[in-house]
Design a protein around this motif. Structure first.
Motif, PDB file in Angstrom:
ATOM      1  N   ASP A  79       0.885  -1.289  -0.068  1.00  0.00           N
ATOM      2  CA  ASP A  79      -0.053  -0.120   0.069  1.00  0.00           C
ATOM      3  C   ASP A  79       0.747   1.131   0.086  1.00  0.00           C
ATOM      4  OD1 ASP A  79      -2.853  -0.701   0.237  1.00  0.00           O
ATOM      5  OD2 ASP A  79      -1.868  -2.038   1.739  1.00  0.00           O
ATOM      6  N   GLY A  80       0.430   2.381  -0.647  1.00  0.00           N
ATOM      7  CA  GLY A  80       1.125   3.616  -0.814  1.00  0.00           C
ATOM      8  C   GLY A  80       1.292   4.155   0.638  1.00  0.00           C
ATOM      9  N   ASN A  81       1.023   3.825   1.673  1.00  0.00           N
ATOM     10  CA  ASN A  81       1.157   4.489   3.239  1.00  0.00           C
ATOM     11  C   ASN A  81       2.073   3.678   3.950  1.00  0.00           C
ATOM     12  OD1 ASN A  81      -0.886   2.665   3.242  1.00  0.00           O
ATOM     13  ND2 ASN A  81      -1.685   3.440   5.099  1.00  0.00           N
ATOM     14  N   GLN A  82       2.636   2.347   3.283  1.00  0.00           N
ATOM     15  CA  GLN A  82       3.277   1.596   4.057  1.00  0.00           C
ATOM     16  C   GLN A  82       4.689   2.198   4.380  1.00  0.00           C
ATOM     17  OE1 GLN A  82       3.146  -2.490   2.875  1.00  0.00           O
ATOM     18  NE2 GLN A  82       5.393  -2.898   3.431  1.00  0.00           N
ATOM     19  N   PRO A  83       5.351   2.956   3.572  1.00  0.00           N
ATOM     20  CA  PRO A  83       6.647   3.489   3.980  1.00  0.00           C
ATOM     21  C   PRO A  83       6.668   4.429   5.195  1.00  0.00           C
ATOM     22  CG  PRO A  83       6.578   3.551   1.516  1.00  0.00           C
ATOM     23  CD  PRO A  83       5.162   3.076   2.027  1.00  0.00           C
ATOM     24  N   ALA A  84       5.320   5.365   5.044  1.00  0.00           N
ATOM     25  CA  ALA A  84       5.051   6.227   6.391  1.00  0.00           C
ATOM     26  C   ALA A  84       4.873   5.476   7.689  1.00  0.00           C
ATOM     27  CB  ALA A  84       3.829   7.206   6.001  1.00  0.00           C
ATOM     28  N   ALA A  90      10.913   5.260  14.073  1.00  0.00           N
ATOM     29  CA  ALA A  90      11.169   6.228  14.735  1.00  0.00           C
ATOM     30  C   ALA A  90      11.051   6.320  16.244  1.00  0.00           C
ATOM     31  CB  ALA A  90      10.391   7.505  14.005  1.00  0.00           C
ATOM     32  N   ILE A  91      10.046   5.541  16.649  1.00  0.00           N
ATOM     33  CA  ILE A  91       9.862   5.238  18.059  1.00  0.00           C
ATOM     34  C   ILE A  91      10.852   4.280  18.499  1.00  0.00           C
ATOM     35  CG2 ILE A  91       7.752   6.861  17.913  1.00  0.00           C
ATOM     36  CD1 ILE A  91       6.447   3.971  18.593  1.00  0.00           C
ATOM     37  N   GLY A  92      11.624   3.484  17.616  1.00  0.00           N
ATOM     38  CA  GLY A  92      12.286   2.371  18.151  1.00  0.00           C
ATOM     39  C   GLY A  92      12.040   0.947  18.121  1.00  0.00           C
ATOM     40  N   TYR A 122      -3.688  -9.770  15.514  1.00  0.00           N
ATOM     41  CA  TYR A 122      -3.480  -9.328  13.951  1.00  0.00           C
ATOM     42  C   TYR A 122      -4.190  -7.985  13.971  1.00  0.00           C
ATOM     43  CZ  TYR A 122      -4.102  -9.963   8.989  1.00  0.00           C
ATOM     44  OH  TYR A 122      -4.052  -9.646   7.462  1.00  0.00           O
ATOM     45  N   HIS A 123      -3.495  -6.877  13.648  1.00  0.00           N
ATOM     46  CA  HIS A 123      -4.181  -5.664  13.535  1.00  0.00           C
ATOM     47  C   HIS A 123      -4.039  -5.084  12.066  1.00  0.00           C
ATOM     48  CE1 HIS A 123      -3.679  -5.257  17.945  1.00  0.00           C
ATOM     49  NE2 HIS A 123      -2.303  -5.812  17.645  1.00  0.00           N
ATOM     50  N   VAL A 124      -5.380  -4.599  11.790  1.00  0.00           N
ATOM     51  CA  VAL A 124      -5.387  -3.569  10.391  1.00  0.00           C
ATOM     52  C   VAL A 124      -5.194  -2.270  10.861  1.00  0.00           C
ATOM     53  CG1 VAL A 124      -6.577  -3.296   8.557  1.00  0.00           C
ATOM     54  CG2 VAL A 124      -7.013  -5.638   9.603  1.00  0.00           C
ATOM     55  N   VAL A 125      -4.081  -1.590  10.160  1.00  0.00           N
ATOM     56  CA  VAL A 125      -3.600  -0.299  10.441  1.00  0.00           C
ATOM     57  C   VAL A 125      -4.080   0.671   9.111  1.00  0.00           C
ATOM     58  CG1 VAL A 125      -2.269  -0.650  12.332  1.00  0.00           C
ATOM     59  CG2 VAL A 125      -1.321  -0.492  10.032  1.00  0.00           C
ATOM     60  N   LEU A 126      -4.361   1.738   9.170  1.00  0.00           N
ATOM     61  CA  LEU A 126      -4.686   2.818   8.195  1.00  0.00           C
ATOM     62  C   LEU A 126      -3.675   3.803   8.043  1.00  0.00           C
ATOM     63  CD1 LEU A 126      -8.309   3.091   8.244  1.00  0.00           C
ATOM     64  CD2 LEU A 126      -7.036   1.622   6.639  1.00  0.00           C
ATOM     65  N   THR A 127      -3.075   4.364   9.000  1.00  0.00           N
ATOM     66  CA  THR A 127      -2.186   5.379   9.588  1.00  0.00           C
ATOM     67  C   THR A 127      -1.247   5.001  10.246  1.00  0.00           C
ATOM     68  OG1 THR A 127      -3.337   6.332  11.339  1.00  0.00           O
ATOM     69  CG2 THR A 127      -4.207   6.883   9.233  1.00  0.00           C
ATOM     70  N   PRO A 128       0.009   5.957   9.994  1.00  0.00           N
ATOM     71  CA  PRO A 128       1.078   5.751  11.317  1.00  0.00           C
ATOM     72  C   PRO A 128       0.644   5.938  12.581  1.00  0.00           C
ATOM     73  CG  PRO A 128       1.946   7.197   9.416  1.00  0.00           C
ATOM     74  CD  PRO A 128       0.476   6.834   9.363  1.00  0.00           C
ATOM     75  N   ASP A 129      -0.240   6.911  13.095  1.00  0.00           N
ATOM     76  CA  ASP A 129      -0.934   7.077  14.185  1.00  0.00           C
ATOM     77  C   ASP A 129      -1.545   5.754  14.925  1.00  0.00           C
ATOM     78  OD1 ASP A 129       0.093   9.666  14.483  1.00  0.00           O
ATOM     79  OD2 ASP A 129      -1.863  10.624  14.024  1.00  0.00           O
ATOM     80  N   ASP A 130      -2.241   5.012  13.965  1.00  0.00           N
ATOM     81  CA  ASP A 130      -2.768   3.719  14.286  1.00  0.00           C
ATOM     82  C   ASP A 130      -2.017   2.698  14.595  1.00  0.00           C
ATOM     83  OD1 ASP A 130      -5.389   4.509  13.280  1.00  0.00           O
ATOM     84  OD2 ASP A 130      -5.355   3.539  11.578  1.00  0.00           O
ATOM     85  N   ALA A 131      -0.768   2.540  14.034  1.00  0.00           N
ATOM     86  CA  ALA A 131       0.238   1.634  14.427  1.00  0.00           C
ATOM     87  C   ALA A 131       1.040   2.185  15.567  1.00  0.00           C
ATOM     88  CB  ALA A 131       1.364   1.708  13.311  1.00  0.00           C
ATOM     89  N   ILE A 132       1.147   3.299  15.752  1.00  0.00           N
ATOM     90  CA  ILE A 132       1.981   3.768  17.037  1.00  0.00           C
ATOM     91  C   ILE A 132       0.996   3.525  18.216  1.00  0.00           C
ATOM     92  CG2 ILE A 132       2.942   5.824  18.310  1.00  0.00           C
ATOM     93  CD1 ILE A 132       4.231   6.593  15.604  1.00  0.00           C
ATOM     94  N   ARG A 133      -0.050   3.987  17.958  1.00  0.00           N
ATOM     95  CA  ARG A 133      -1.103   3.619  19.187  1.00  0.00           C
ATOM     96  C   ARG A 133      -1.429   2.172  19.588  1.00  0.00           C
ATOM     97  NH1 ARG A 133      -4.482   7.007  17.473  1.00  0.00           N
ATOM     98  NH2 ARG A 133      -5.418   5.670  16.010  1.00  0.00           N
TER      99      ARG A 133
END
Length: 88
Positions: free
Chosen positions: A2-7, A14-16, A72-83
């Motif tokens: 997906d296009g947002n995967q690199p972000a 960035a948070i380790g 198993y998590h489905v994420v849409l944004t960097p904020d979702d993943a960090i949360r």
């Protein structure tokens, strides 16, 4: 991929977090994430895509339903993943 995967991956690193790409494995998840002794399976979906394109494929859904390990998590944004990784 997906296009947002690199972000998403960049924000996690960035948070380790350790991040291992697994998206090339058929009917699997996109990334395996390690953070503070915990492991997370993440499927990344692009919120810029129509809802129909953000659904799990039949193979991804089967994997999610039959996996007996880490959630198993489905994420849409960097904020979702960090949360997900920072929530105890």
């Amino acid at each position: 991929m997906d296009g947002n995967q690199p972000a998403v991956v960049s924000a996690l690193r960035a948070i380790g977090c350790s991040v291992l790409y697994t998206h090339q494995l058929k009917n699997c998840f996109d990334i395996l994430v390690g953070y503070r002794g915990r492991t997370f399976l993440m499927e990344i979906k692009d919120p810029a895509q129509p809802l129909s394109k953000r659904q799990l494929t039949p193979g991804e859904e089967e994997f999610r339903c039959t996996w007996r390990g880490s959630p198993y998590h489905v994420v849409l944004t960097p904020d979702d993943a960090i949360r997900i990784v920072t929530t105890p």
